[in-house]
Write an enzyme that holds these catalytic residues in place. Structure first.
Site, PDB file in Angstrom:
ATOM      1  N   HIS A 185       4.308   3.171  -2.575  1.00 15.42           N
ATOM      2  CA  HIS A 185       4.204   2.159  -3.632  1.00 15.42           C
ATOM      3  C   HIS A 185       3.032   1.233  -3.279  1.00 15.42           C
ATOM      4  CE1 HIS A 185       5.419  -1.568  -5.749  1.00 15.42           C
ATOM      5  NE2 HIS A 185       6.184  -0.827  -6.510  1.00 15.42           N
TER       6      HIS A 185
ATOM      7  N   ASP B 164       9.046   1.290   4.368  1.00 16.08           N
ATOM      8  CA  ASP B 164       9.354   0.584   3.124  1.00 16.08           C
ATOM      9  C   ASP B 164      10.691   1.123   2.617  1.00 16.08           C
ATOM     10  OD1 ASP B 164       9.684  -0.096   0.482  1.00 16.08           O
ATOM     11  OD2 ASP B 164       7.662   0.479  -0.151  1.00 16.08           O
TER      12      ASP B 164
ATOM     13  N   GLN C  65      13.571   1.615  -1.798  1.00 13.42           N
ATOM     14  CA  GLN C  65      14.393   2.613  -2.493  1.00 13.42           C
ATOM     15  C   GLN C  65      15.338   3.318  -1.525  1.00 13.42           C
ATOM     16  OE1 GLN C  65      14.346   2.762  -5.718  1.00 13.42           O
ATOM     17  NE2 GLN C  65      12.399   1.778  -6.218  1.00 13.42           N
TER      18      GLN C  65
ATOM     19  N   LYS D 169      17.291  -4.536  -6.237  1.00 10.93           N
ATOM     20  CA  LYS D 169      17.473  -3.104  -6.524  1.00 10.93           C
ATOM     21  C   LYS D 169      18.808  -2.598  -6.011  1.00 10.93           C
ATOM     22  CE  LYS D 169      12.522  -2.159  -6.014  1.00 10.93           C
ATOM     23  NZ  LYS D 169      12.013  -1.979  -7.373  1.00 10.93           N
TER      24      LYS D 169
ATOM     25  N   CYS E 126       3.601   1.970 -10.114  1.00 11.98           N
ATOM     26  CA  CYS E 126       2.938   1.299  -8.978  1.00 11.98           C
ATOM     27  C   CYS E 126       2.647   2.299  -7.868  1.00 11.98           C
ATOM     28  CB  CYS E 126       3.761   0.131  -8.447  1.00 11.98           C
ATOM     29  SG  CYS E 126       4.032  -1.156  -9.656  1.00 11.98           S
TER      30      CYS E 126
HETATM   31  N1  7TS Z   1       8.323  -0.347  -2.460  1.00 10.73           N
HETATM   32  C1  7TS Z   1       8.941   0.526  -3.249  1.00 10.73           C
HETATM   33  C2  7TS Z   1       9.183   1.920  -2.758  1.00 10.73           C
HETATM   34  C3  7TS Z   1       9.368   0.127  -4.516  1.00 10.73           C
HETATM   35  O1  7TS Z   1      10.004   1.003  -5.293  1.00 10.73           O
HETATM   36  C4  7TS Z   1       9.121  -1.193  -4.955  1.00 10.73           C
HETATM   37  C5  7TS Z   1       9.476  -1.645  -6.336  1.00 10.73           C
HETATM   38  C6  7TS Z   1       8.510  -2.071  -4.069  1.00 10.73           C
HETATM   39  C7  7TS Z   1       8.107  -1.616  -2.834  1.00 10.73           C
HETATM   40  C8  7TS Z   1       8.291  -3.512  -4.405  1.00 10.73           C
HETATM   41  O2  7TS Z   1       9.512  -4.169  -4.486  1.00 10.73           O
HETATM   42  P1  7TS Z   1       9.603  -5.678  -4.983  1.00 10.73           P
HETATM   43  O3  7TS Z   1      11.070  -5.932  -5.115  1.00 10.73           O
HETATM   44  O4  7TS Z   1       8.968  -6.515  -3.933  1.00 10.73           O
HETATM   45  O5  7TS Z   1       8.887  -5.729  -6.288  1.00 10.73           O
HETATM   46  N2  7TS Z   1       9.533  -0.595  -7.277  1.00 10.73           N
HETATM   47  C9  7TS Z   1       9.582  -0.697  -8.615  1.00 10.73           C
HETATM   48  C10 7TS Z   1       9.676   0.437  -9.426  1.00 10.73           C
HETATM   49  O6  7TS Z   1       9.747   1.585  -9.029  1.00 10.73           O
HETATM   50  N3  7TS Z   1       9.667   0.043 -10.719  1.00 10.73           N
HETATM   51  O7  7TS Z   1       9.594  -1.295 -10.757  1.00 10.73           O
HETATM   52  C11 7TS Z   1       9.526  -1.760  -9.450  1.00 10.73           C
END
Ligand code: 7TS
Length: 404
Positions: free
Chosen positions: A113, A191, A194, A217, A356
């Site tokens: 990501h 990371d 997920q 999430k 992303c």
């Molecule tokens: N890393 C991964 C693998 C992610 O899926 C996301 C967010 C992030 C980092 C960033 O997370 P945040 O909470 O700091 O924003 N992924 C997604 C997505 O897949 N669709 O919207 C956000």
């Protein structure tokens, strides 16, 4: 299960298939946050009165719960952040700036990501380090042979996702960490945005140095997340932000830092959202993370089979048994955004776009995909609604059905 989520209970016709972006929130989480504000709210660590002590206790209790959930025995090595993005930027800024030199190498994967890609890319640019991207196999897994071949004496950081948000691929975290340890002396950053919501983490057994995730999430609120790190590294690492709470003694010229985790938590902490995340992990533990993953995999297996049965549909990534609850697909002749719009008219929420993960999209040779992501509150009726919506979109685009 839907009844335990107020938004889903209030919208019986809604098929929410975008939990990889953010999950819905169970009532127990919303209640815990409201109760905190109604009963225990004060600025923690500051007041010498009982209410402030209660707020401090709530915050500590939340940290202990989340650390235990993630398999981290030493809860002081869990830093609360705004989420995965902030956690990863914290490591890139604080550890990266202090330790990366010109000529060093930073390795990420083609499935990261942007939050686990851009901070490292920019750090490499700033320091004159080499930024390398480990390739993926044709079915969307990290190419471990190629990754191993990239590791050497100058490798300082290896960053990769526990689970790909765009494909759902579950990476062998421990095997990757072992590979890195065998070949070089690099910082291993995983990371887990997920990962933590969908499968048991077991931080202390993973072999990584840092692990990051977001509360929103995993049934928790937005605005809270965590960075888990190894104590020896956190203690040597300089602070990320400066201000209240993170100091020990402030002299006119010099300042010393507070102990872990406070050194990395400058300013008034986000107690209510931490309490909400604590309630979220209680909720998930009540189901059991093995059961969460099994439920998602069962739905994804059905979704894969049904989607692959349609003409012109390609499901990207490895077999369902190697993924978490994500089905990323393209439909010949229909842009994912058009598909998402048609599905939305039928109450089906999916994500369309590059997720992303633009470097990954380039390697898959697609501009965008449609992504359905499943969680604890989904069932086969959501798969049915998705598949019939895709067929409807195909009929519309084939011109067999008049519009309007
Ligand atoms: N890393 C991964 C693998 C992610 O899926 C996301 C967010 C992030 C980092 C960033 O997370 P945040 O909470 O700091 O924003 N992924 C997604 C997505 O897949 N669709 O919207 C956000």
């Amino acid at each position: 299960m839907r009844e335990r989520f107020p938004l889903l209970a209030a919208n019986p016709g809604l098929h929410y298939l975008d939990s990889a972006a953010t999950s819905q929130k169970p009532r127990v989480v919303l209640d815990a946050m409201r109760e905190y504000y109604e009963r225990d709210n004060a600025n923690p660590h500051r007041g010498a009165y009982a209410l402030s002590v209660r707020a401090t206790d709530c915050y500590h209790e939340a940290r202990a719960k989340v650390a235990k959930f993630a398999g981290l025995a030493d809860a002081d090595c869990l830093v609360f952040t705004r989420g995965t993005t902030e956690s990863l930027n914290l490591v890139a800024s604080a550890w990266g700036r202090a330790n990366v030199r010109a000529g060093d190498e930073i390795v990420v994967t083609a499935m990261d990501h942007h939050a686990n890609f851009v901070p490292w890319q920019q750090l490499a640019r700033e320091k004159g380090a080499l930024f390398r991207i480990a390739p993926i196999t044709h079915d969307g897994q990290v190419d471990l042979d190629a990754l191993g071949g990239m590791l050497g004496a100058r490798t300082r950081i290896v960053a990769f996702p526990h689970v790909s948000n765009a494909l759902g691929t579950v990476n062998p975290v421990r095997a990757i960490a072992t590979l890195v340890r065998e070949r070089c002396d690099a910082l291993v950053v995983c990371d887990g945005a997920q990962g933590a919501p969908h499968l048991p983490v077991g931080f202390d057994d993973l072999g990584v140095d840092f692990y990051a995730f977001s509360g929103h999430k995993m049934c928790g609120p937005m605005g809270i997340g965590a960075l888990l790190g190894r104590r020896a590294i956190l203690e040597r690492m300089p602070p990320y932000q400066m201000g209240g709470d993170m100091i020990e003694v402030v002299g006119d010229e010099e300042t010393t830092w507070n102990v872990l985790p406070h050194k990395f938590e400058a300013g008034t902490p986000n107690v209510a959202d931490a309490v909400g995340l604590g309630a979220a992990v209680d909720f998930l533990e009540g189901i059991g993370m093995d059961a969460v993953l099994a439920h998602e995999r069962a739905l994804v297996a059905v979704a894969d089979e049904r989607l692959r049965g349609l003409d012109g549909v390609t499901v990207h990534g490895p077999a369902a048994a190697m993924r978490s609850g994500v089905a990323s697909f393209t439909v010949a002749g229909i842009h994912p955004h058009d598909l998402a719009t048609i599905l939305d008219e039928r109450g089906v929420c999916i994500r369309a776009g590059h997720h992303c993960a633009q470097p990954l999209m380039r390697r898959l040779d697609v501009a965008a995909t449609a992504r359905a992501s499943f969680y604890v509150y989904n069932d086969e009726s959501d798969v049915e609604a998705l598949v019939s919506g895709v067929r409807e979109a195909q009929r519309i685009f084939d011109g067999h059905v008049a519009r309007g």
